[in-house]
Write a protein that holds these residues in place. Structure first.
Motif, PDB file in Angstrom:
ATOM      1  N   TRP A  20       0.875  -1.190  -0.442  1.00 27.05           N
ATOM      2  CA  TRP A  20      -0.467   0.260  -0.200  1.00 27.05           C
ATOM      3  C   TRP A  20       0.993   1.212   0.097  1.00 27.05           C
ATOM      4  CZ3 TRP A  20      -1.077   3.514   3.772  1.00 27.05           C
ATOM      5  CH2 TRP A  20      -1.542   4.641   3.956  1.00 27.05           C
ATOM      6  N   GLN A  21       1.408   1.171   0.839  1.00 33.74           N
ATOM      7  CA  GLN A  21       2.871   2.760   1.211  1.00 33.74           C
ATOM      8  C   GLN A  21       3.620   2.471  -0.382  1.00 33.74           C
ATOM      9  OE1 GLN A  21       2.120   4.572   3.456  1.00 33.74           O
ATOM     10  NE2 GLN A  21       4.398   4.414   4.037  1.00 33.74           N
ATOM     11  N   ASP A  22       3.814   1.180  -1.185  1.00 35.54           N
ATOM     12  CA  ASP A  22       4.812   1.671  -2.281  1.00 35.54           C
ATOM     13  C   ASP A  22       3.254   2.067  -3.589  1.00 35.54           C
ATOM     14  OD1 ASP A  22       7.155   0.987  -3.779  1.00 35.54           O
ATOM     15  OD2 ASP A  22       6.653  -0.698  -4.582  1.00 35.54           O
ATOM     16  N   THR A  23       2.291   2.089  -3.377  1.00 35.74           N
ATOM     17  CA  THR A  23       1.726   2.316  -4.631  1.00 35.74           C
ATOM     18  C   THR A  23       1.637   3.880  -4.018  1.00 35.74           C
ATOM     19  OG1 THR A  23       0.617  -0.074  -4.823  1.00 35.74           O
ATOM     20  CG2 THR A  23      -0.387   1.433  -5.808  1.00 35.74           C
ATOM     21  N   ARG A  24       0.933   4.281  -3.377  1.00 40.09           N
ATOM     22  CA  ARG A  24       0.768   5.579  -2.875  1.00 40.09           C
ATOM     23  C   ARG A  24       2.250   6.240  -3.197  1.00 40.09           C
ATOM     24  NH1 ARG A  24       1.123   7.767   2.993  1.00 40.09           N
ATOM     25  NH2 ARG A  24       0.033   9.927   2.699  1.00 40.09           N
ATOM     26  N   GLU A  25       3.578   6.373  -3.132  1.00 44.01           N
ATOM     27  CA  GLU A  25       4.162   6.215  -3.094  1.00 44.01           C
ATOM     28  C   GLU A  25       4.865   6.853  -4.565  1.00 44.01           C
ATOM     29  OE1 GLU A  25       7.984   9.304  -3.086  1.00 44.01           O
ATOM     30  OE2 GLU A  25       6.563   8.252  -1.038  1.00 44.01           O
ATOM     31  N   TRP A  26       4.055   5.539  -5.350  1.00 47.51           N
ATOM     32  CA  TRP A  26       4.250   5.431  -6.590  1.00 47.51           C
ATOM     33  C   TRP A  26       3.473   6.812  -7.335  1.00 47.51           C
ATOM     34  CZ3 TRP A  26       7.309   3.549 -10.533  1.00 47.51           C
ATOM     35  CH2 TRP A  26       6.745   3.775 -11.907  1.00 47.51           C
ATOM     36  N   GLU A  27       2.161   7.005  -6.708  1.00 46.23           N
ATOM     37  CA  GLU A  27       1.188   7.618  -7.218  1.00 46.23           C
ATOM     38  C   GLU A  27       1.413   9.309  -6.996  1.00 46.23           C
ATOM     39  OE1 GLU A  27      -2.295   6.685  -4.737  1.00 46.23           O
ATOM     40  OE2 GLU A  27      -2.585   4.747  -6.495  1.00 46.23           O
ATOM     41  N   LEU A  28       2.172   9.590  -6.096  1.00 42.96           N
ATOM     42  CA  LEU A  28       2.837  11.159  -5.696  1.00 42.96           C
ATOM     43  C   LEU A  28       4.374  11.107  -6.460  1.00 42.96           C
ATOM     44  CD1 LEU A  28       2.827  10.721  -1.686  1.00 42.96           C
ATOM     45  CD2 LEU A  28       1.435  11.749  -3.081  1.00 42.96           C
ATOM     46  N   GLU A  29       4.833  10.174  -6.755  1.00 43.13           N
ATOM     47  CA  GLU A  29       5.621  10.607  -8.010  1.00 43.13           C
ATOM     48  C   GLU A  29       5.220  11.861  -8.923  1.00 43.13           C
ATOM     49  OE1 GLU A  29       7.912   7.212  -8.656  1.00 43.13           O
ATOM     50  OE2 GLU A  29       9.260   7.560  -6.682  1.00 43.13           O
ATOM     51  N   PHE A  30       4.022  11.770  -9.597  1.00 39.81           N
ATOM     52  CA  PHE A  30       3.517  12.126 -11.033  1.00 39.81           C
ATOM     53  C   PHE A  30       3.214  13.103 -10.642  1.00 39.81           C
ATOM     54  CE2 PHE A  30       3.766   7.107 -11.721  1.00 39.81           C
ATOM     55  CZ  PHE A  30       4.630   7.536 -12.770  1.00 39.81           C
ATOM     56  N   GLN A  31       2.974  13.798  -8.719  1.00 39.31           N
ATOM     57  CA  GLN A  31       2.229  14.655  -8.664  1.00 39.31           C
ATOM     58  C   GLN A  31       3.013  15.839  -8.427  1.00 39.31           C
ATOM     59  OE1 GLN A  31      -0.725  14.085  -5.490  1.00 39.31           O
ATOM     60  NE2 GLN A  31      -2.163  11.982  -7.085  1.00 39.31           N
ATOM     61  N   ARG A  32       4.280  15.531  -7.987  1.00 32.69           N
ATOM     62  CA  ARG A  32       5.470  16.147  -7.587  1.00 32.69           C
ATOM     63  C   ARG A  32       6.100  17.742  -7.904  1.00 32.69           C
ATOM     64  NH1 ARG A  32       8.310  11.527  -4.424  1.00 32.69           N
ATOM     65  NH2 ARG A  32       6.793  11.424  -2.765  1.00 32.69           N
ATOM     66  N   ILE A  33       5.984  17.447  -9.404  1.00 37.50           N
ATOM     67  CA  ILE A  33       6.743  18.572 -10.560  1.00 37.50           C
ATOM     68  C   ILE A  33       5.419  18.420 -11.681  1.00 37.50           C
ATOM     69  CG2 ILE A  33       8.134  19.189 -12.861  1.00 37.50           C
ATOM     70  CD1 ILE A  33       9.900  17.820 -11.554  1.00 37.50           C
ATOM     71  N   PRO A  34       4.783  20.203 -11.765  1.00 37.33           N
ATOM     72  CA  PRO A  34       3.938  20.050 -12.414  1.00 37.33           C
ATOM     73  C   PRO A  34       3.652  19.873 -13.966  1.00 37.33           C
ATOM     74  CG  PRO A  34       3.471  22.080 -10.810  1.00 37.33           C
ATOM     75  CD  PRO A  34       4.624  21.256 -10.588  1.00 37.33           C
ATOM     76  N   ILE A  35       3.422  19.656 -14.883  1.00 38.94           N
ATOM     77  CA  ILE A  35       4.294  19.240 -16.190  1.00 38.94           C
ATOM     78  C   ILE A  35       4.773  20.080 -16.627  1.00 38.94           C
ATOM     79  CG2 ILE A  35       3.229  18.696 -18.455  1.00 38.94           C
ATOM     80  CD1 ILE A  35       1.527  16.632 -17.492  1.00 38.94           C
ATOM     81  N   ALA A  36       4.621  21.593 -17.163  1.00 36.80           N
ATOM     82  CA  ALA A  36       4.800  23.496 -16.901  1.00 36.80           C
ATOM     83  C   ALA A  36       6.296  23.502 -16.761  1.00 36.80           C
ATOM     84  CB  ALA A  36       3.567  24.093 -16.044  1.00 36.80           C
ATOM     85  N   GLN A  37       6.504  22.931 -15.959  1.00 36.95           N
ATOM     86  CA  GLN A  37       8.261  22.614 -15.393  1.00 36.95           C
ATOM     87  C   GLN A  37       8.894  21.808 -15.791  1.00 36.95           C
ATOM     88  OE1 GLN A  37       7.834  22.855 -10.877  1.00 36.95           O
ATOM     89  NE2 GLN A  37       6.635  24.931 -10.903  1.00 36.95           N
ATOM     90  N   ALA A  38       8.165  21.190 -16.369  1.00 34.55           N
ATOM     91  CA  ALA A  38       9.496  20.159 -17.765  1.00 34.55           C
ATOM     92  C   ALA A  38       8.963  20.629 -19.125  1.00 34.55           C
ATOM     93  CB  ALA A  38       9.019  19.127 -17.290  1.00 34.55           C
ATOM     94  N   GLN A  39      10.442  21.034 -19.530  1.00 26.30           N
ATOM     95  CA  GLN A  39      10.659  21.668 -21.474  1.00 26.30           C
ATOM     96  C   GLN A  39      11.211  21.320 -21.749  1.00 26.30           C
ATOM     97  OE1 GLN A  39      11.584  25.990 -19.613  1.00 26.30           O
ATOM     98  NE2 GLN A  39       9.906  26.042 -18.750  1.00 26.30           N
ATOM     99  N   LEU A  40      10.644  21.343 -23.043  1.00 28.20           N
ATOM    100  CA  LEU A  40      11.506  20.355 -23.956  1.00 28.20           C
ATOM    101  C   LEU A  40      12.248  21.904 -25.148  1.00 28.20           C
ATOM    102  CD1 LEU A  40       8.683  17.655 -25.444  1.00 28.20           C
ATOM    103  CD2 LEU A  40      11.378  17.294 -24.066  1.00 28.20           C
ATOM    104  N   SER A  41      13.578  21.349 -25.891  1.00 29.72           N
ATOM    105  CA  SER A  41      13.717  22.540 -26.743  1.00 29.72           C
ATOM    106  C   SER A  41      14.983  21.800 -27.724  1.00 29.72           C
ATOM    107  CB  SER A  41      14.951  23.886 -26.340  1.00 29.72           C
ATOM    108  OG  SER A  41      15.550  22.597 -25.059  1.00 29.72           O
TER     109      SER A  41
END
Length: 159
Positions: free
Chosen positions: A43-64
């Motif tokens: 349960w803890q591992d699943t919760r941590e996995w879900e949090l990993e996708f919420q830490r950085i907003p998509i706008a803060q990752a930029q392609l160039s």
């Protein structure tokens, strides 16, 4: 070697449990505690996995600097570029991109290929890394007009 030792330990526990009735009760309690602990860890591992996708907003990752060149065959392409982590406190672990090829004629464009790919690399806060990957487009028809490429970051994983 560890597997053999674990199998021998399990075999010894089963044999002891078969001959000592008091040990069976203790073994049952141990199994209940181990199953509860295993469930909690999962349960803890699943919760941590879900949090990993919420830490950085998509706008803060930029392609160039996105560049495309032909791959090994007519239905694959090598895409190179630069991925920046503009977050202040989290390390980017991966980003999922949606890469789209459009076949453009005079005024209209038609999507002829679209693939989701994952860039797995560790990018520390306020840093940038170059990447290169081969992306297959197995069902893409022949491009008649001009090829136009679009890139969109779908999700970002960070810790």
């Amino acid at each position: 070697m560890l597997r053999i030792a674990l199998l021998l330990l399990i075999l010894i526990i089963i044999l002891v449990a078969a001959y000592l009735p008091k040990f069976r009760r203790a073994l049952g309690m141990m199994l209940l505690v181990l199953m509860g602990a295993t469930g909690f860890i999962i349960w803890q591992d699943t919760r941590e996995w879900e949090l990993e996708f919420q830490r950085i907003p998509i706008a803060q990752a930029q392609l160039s600097n996105m560049i495309v060149r032909p791959g090994l065959n007519s239905r694959s392409f090598v895409v190179t570029g630069r991925l920046q982590n503009a977050a202040q406190s989290f390390t980017l672990l991966s980003a999922t991109l949606q890469v789209t090829i459009e076949d453009c004629h005079i005024t209209t464009c038609e999507i002829v290929g679209q693939e989701d790919v994952e860039i797995s690399m560790e990018i520390h806060p306020n840093q940038t890394r170059d990447f290169s990957m081969t992306i297959p487009f197995p069902t893409m028809p022949k491009i008649i007009g001009e090829a136009r490429w679009r890139y969109e970051i779908l999700k970002v994983r960070a810790r």
